[in-house]
Design a protein around this motif. Structure first.
Motif, short mmCIF file in Angstrom:
data_model
loop_
_atom_site.label_atom_id
_atom_site.label_comp_id
_atom_site.label_asym_id
_atom_site.label_seq_id
_atom_site.Cartn_x
_atom_site.Cartn_y
_atom_site.Cartn_z
N ILE A 2 12.95 -1.30 -0.07
CA ILE A 2 13.29 -2.26 0.99
C ILE A 2 14.39 -3.16 0.46
O ILE A 2 14.22 -3.81 -0.57
N ILE A 54 14.93 1.09 3.74
CA ILE A 54 15.00 0.19 4.89
C ILE A 54 15.86 -1.00 4.48
O ILE A 54 15.82 -1.43 3.32
N CYS A 56 16.59 -5.03 5.57
CA CYS A 56 16.10 -6.14 6.40
C CYS A 56 17.11 -7.28 6.44
O CYS A 56 17.79 -7.56 5.46
N ILE A 102 16.35 -3.69 10.09
CA ILE A 102 15.18 -4.33 10.68
C ILE A 102 15.26 -5.85 10.53
O ILE A 102 15.58 -6.37 9.45
N CYS A 112 9.94 -10.04 7.20
CA CYS A 112 10.00 -8.61 7.57
C CYS A 112 9.75 -7.74 6.34
O CYS A 112 9.01 -6.75 6.41
N THR A 115 6.05 -7.92 5.39
CA THR A 115 5.23 -7.15 6.33
C THR A 115 5.36 -5.66 6.08
O THR A 115 4.36 -4.93 6.02
N LEU A 116 6.60 -5.18 5.92
CA LEU A 116 6.81 -3.75 5.69
C LEU A 116 6.25 -3.30 4.35
O LEU A 116 5.67 -2.22 4.23
N GLN A 119 2.59 -2.94 4.80
CA GLN A 119 2.22 -1.74 5.56
C GLN A 119 2.44 -0.46 4.74
O GLN A 119 1.56 0.40 4.65
N LEU A 120 3.62 -0.35 4.14
CA LEU A 120 4.01 0.91 3.51
C LEU A 120 3.37 1.13 2.14
O LEU A 120 3.23 2.27 1.69
N LYS A 250 7.27 -2.73 12.77
CA LYS A 250 6.71 -1.54 12.13
C LYS A 250 7.84 -0.56 11.85
O LYS A 250 8.80 -0.48 12.61
N CYS A 251 7.72 0.17 10.74
CA CYS A 251 8.66 1.26 10.46
C CYS A 251 7.88 2.33 9.72
O CYS A 251 7.44 2.13 8.58
N CYS A 256 12.38 6.27 8.09
CA CYS A 256 13.27 5.68 7.07
C CYS A 256 13.49 6.59 5.87
O CYS A 256 13.88 6.13 4.79
#
Length: 288
Positions: A2, A54, A56, A102, A112, A115-116, A119-120, A250-251, A256
């Motif tokens: 990221i 990704i 951001c 994003i 962001c 958060t990613l 999640q990832l 969300k991604c 990606c």
């Protein structure tokens, strides 16, 4: 991986403009920050060899933090006039290379990224590429924070062990440290009169803001008084320093995957008169 787009774009702008020369196209469009960004980006790609990427971005200066504290980042000067047109331009270049951009209005890029990463990291190992030490609060078993240091290809890759060895902090203590000492670059004061040295000492002894507050009677009178007089700002500063990990974005991994769109990128580079960078595309690590 990221990528903290804005942090790297600003770094690239100042690294390539300190002499006073600003790279521009023949039509006069400034491109020095975009050019430098691409160099930094592919250095990191070839070093860390990610399978997914990704990027951001901040989406304006008004966020939930400025609503909580109107002076948040209020000390920052306006960006240089030559950098302003490059904010949109870099997103075009990133998209042409096949990387998702994003960002979400009302939140910072940090939120962001947090958060990613949250999640990832459930299914993957995540590297966050940045120059911002605030991101160290996101370090976890599966999240490493890559801090770009001075000089080319000079990175500090923080996991919990390096964070403890270098800064004597656990990830969440990064937030509490900012609560006590504030942040001059983000323009919130923390507890006035308490700097990094005292803040770190408090956290080493009592572990957290709550631990310190539970033991106020054990503190030297001067330190106790400062905390008691700035209690509201202590809590606000800690809140401002906390990166959100529940932003409504969300991604998925399949969105990606790092698969460089080489032909589209070459066309964009030629349009921007980046002929010298085409060789970077040819030699770039790519999984597809």
């Amino acid at each position: 991986m990221i990528v903290d787009g804005m942090a790297i774009l600003f770094r690239a702008f100042y690294a390539t403009s300190y002499s006073g020369y600003i790279r521009k196209t023949s039509s006069g469009l400034p491109t020095n920050a975009v050019y430098g960004f691409i160099q930094y980006f592919f250095d990191a790609i070839n070093t860390f060899k990610p399978s997914h990427v990704i990027c951001c971005w901040d989406m304006g200066s008004t966020t939930f933090r400025t609503e909580q504290y109107s002076d948040y980042k209020g000390n920052r000067p306006k960006p240089p006039v030559e950098l302003i047109p490059q904010f949109d331009l870099i997103k075009e270049v990133v998209a042409e290379m096949g990387i998702p951009n994003i960002g979400l209005v009302g939140y910072e890029a940090d939120d962001c990224m947090g958060t990613l990463a949250n999640q990832l990291s459930i299914d993957s190992e995540v590297y966050i590429l940045t120059g911002d030490h605030d991101m160290l609060q996101l370090v976890s078993e599966r999240v490493k924070v890559v801090i770009m240091k001075k000089g080319k290809l000079n990175y500090a890759v923080y996991d919990s062990d390096l964070l403890m060895a270098e800064k004597q902090l656990k990830p969440l203590q990064v937030i509490d440290l900012k609560g006590f000492m504030g942040d001059t670059s983000d323009n919130y004061p923390g507890v006035r009169g308490i700097g990094e040295k005292i803040a770190l000492k408090l956290l080493l002894e009592y572990q957290s803001v709550e631990g310190v507050l539970e033991n106020l009677d054990k503190l030297p009178k001067g330190v106790r008084t400062k905390i008691e007089e700035n209690l509201e700002m202590l809590h606000l500063s800690r809140n401002l320093a906390t990166i959100k990990v529940d932003v409504p974005i969300k991604c998925d991994l399949n969105e990606c995957m790092w698969s460089l769109r080489k032909e589209a990128a070459i066309r964009k580079f030629e349009e921007l008169e980046f002929g010298g960078l085409v060789k970077v595309l040819e030699s770039a690590h790519c999984i597809a």
